[in-house]
Design an enzyme around this catalytic site. Structure first.
Site, PDB file in Angstrom:
ATOM      1  N   SER A   1       9.303  -5.483   4.098  1.00 56.34           N
ATOM      2  CA  SER A   1       7.924  -5.551   3.629  1.00 56.34           C
ATOM      3  C   SER A   1       7.618  -6.947   3.064  1.00 56.34           C
ATOM      4  CB  SER A   1       7.660  -4.434   2.616  1.00 56.34           C
ATOM      5  OG  SER A   1       6.296  -4.286   2.347  1.00 56.34           O
TER       6      SER A   1
ATOM      7  N   ASP B   1       2.718   2.326  10.852  1.00 52.54           N
ATOM      8  CA  ASP B   1       2.603   1.351   9.774  1.00 52.54           C
ATOM      9  C   ASP B   1       1.378   0.485  10.030  1.00 52.54           C
ATOM     10  OD1 ASP B   1       2.921  -0.590   7.830  1.00 52.54           O
ATOM     11  OD2 ASP B   1       4.845  -1.331   8.576  1.00 52.54           O
TER      12      ASP B   1
ATOM     13  N   HIS C   1       5.875   2.844   7.200  1.00 53.25           N
ATOM     14  CA  HIS C   1       6.235   1.692   6.376  1.00 53.25           C
ATOM     15  C   HIS C   1       7.185   2.144   5.273  1.00 53.25           C
ATOM     16  CE1 HIS C   1       5.505  -2.388   4.864  1.00 53.25           C
ATOM     17  NE2 HIS C   1       5.661  -1.859   3.657  1.00 53.25           N
TER      18      HIS C   1
END
Length: 307
Positions: free
Chosen positions: A153, A251, A281
């Site tokens: 991320s 995501d 995600h």
């Protein structure tokens, strides 16, 4: 395929976002409360706390040694958390799994967080630790071969930015970059990537939440037009380390990660993009207990250890 049924079960229990202001301290405390005790974590040969002395200051790191050996490849890991969440503890399981499946000694970086630390403090910490790892190679048992960087991320944002900074500085020791569902464009124009609309709601990370979650970082001085903040905006990607970009089907950030991989390929960089079907995600941190998602660590090991 649909979202994995085990992920769907968890998503069904999450409260609907109400738009209330985010409280970093409360959110960090909530994360910390979910960290399992040490005795319940994946055992490794050694896990030790250390301090990396860098130009940006002393940075806490945690060093994971997978097994006893004469020497190791090194993997420097940057945790995710939208630049204001996450810690050595919250992502301890990720670092342990990376060490086990790659056979590399993993150095997890406890970089400074927004909003308390203004941009580019966290980025400088990450870059400084990579340089420190190379300098301390003999003490770390480095075999002098792989010096990889990995992040999930927002940690993936730092991976791309660190790779670019190193290239521009003439520091050519980084051999690989591994990005798990990276955030690479902090513009957040919802029409920029199809996945921002396709996966806008119902999959954990929601498109409407991107701006408020990243506001602490952006308000600290990070300019979305700066390629060190939005690495997808870097015009020339040639000469960067070979890359593995792992994305999740459900995501909002999927398409920008895949575009980065494609742009690397177009620039002559060896790059593989691997989309995990049924995943959302954060799956590497939250759902690696599901075998088909744990495979991301195995794929990373294959990427790092092939000839």
């Amino acid at each position: 395929m649909p979202i994995h049924p085990e992920i769907a079960k968890i998503l069904a229990t999450l409260p609907t976002p109400d738009g209330s202001p985010l409280d970093p301290e409360a959110m960090r405390a909530g994360e910390a409360a979910q960290v399992p005790p040490v005795e319940d974590r994946l055992p490794l040969h050694a896990v030790e706390e250390a301090t990396a002395v860098t130009p940006s200051g002393d940075v806490p790191v945690r060093i994971y040694t997978p097994a006893e050996a004469d020497a190791y490849g090194l993997l420097v890991y940057f945790h995710g958390g939208a630049f204001f969440l996450g810690s050595l503890d919250t992502h301890d399981a990720v670092a342990r799994s990376l060490a086990k499946e790659t056979g590399h000694k993993v150095i997890s970086v406890g970089y400074r967080l927004a909003p308390e630390a203004a941009f580019p403090a966290g980025l400088d910490d990450c870059y400084g630790v990579v340089r420190w790892a190379a300098e301390q190679g003999a003490d770390l048992g480095w075999d002098g071969k792989n010096l990889a960087i990995a992040g999930d991320s927002s940690g993936g944002t730092f991976v791309a930015a660190v790779a670019a900074k190193a290239h521009d500085d003439g520091f050519d020791r980084i051999t690989h970059q591994i990005l798990f569902y990276p955030s690479l464009d902090l513009d957040f124009d919802v029409d920029r990537y199809g996945s921002l609309r396709e996966n806008a709601e119902g999959y954990g990370l929601e498109t409407a939440g991107l701006k408020p979650f990243n506001a602490f970082y952006l308000d600290s001085g990070a300019d979305p037009a700066d390629p060190l903040v939005s690495p997808i905006k870097r015009e020339d990607l040639s000469g960067l380390p070979r890359a593995l970009v792992i994305t999740a089907e459900f995501d909002p950030l999927r398409d920008e990660g895949e575009l980065y991989g494609q742009r690397l390929q177009d620039a002559g960089v060896e790059a593989k993009v691997s989309r995990y079907a049924g995943a959302n995600h954060g799956f590497v941190q939250n759902f690696s207990w599901i075998p088909e998602f744990y495979r991301a660590f195995e794929e990373t090991g294959q990427f790092l250890n092939r000839d």
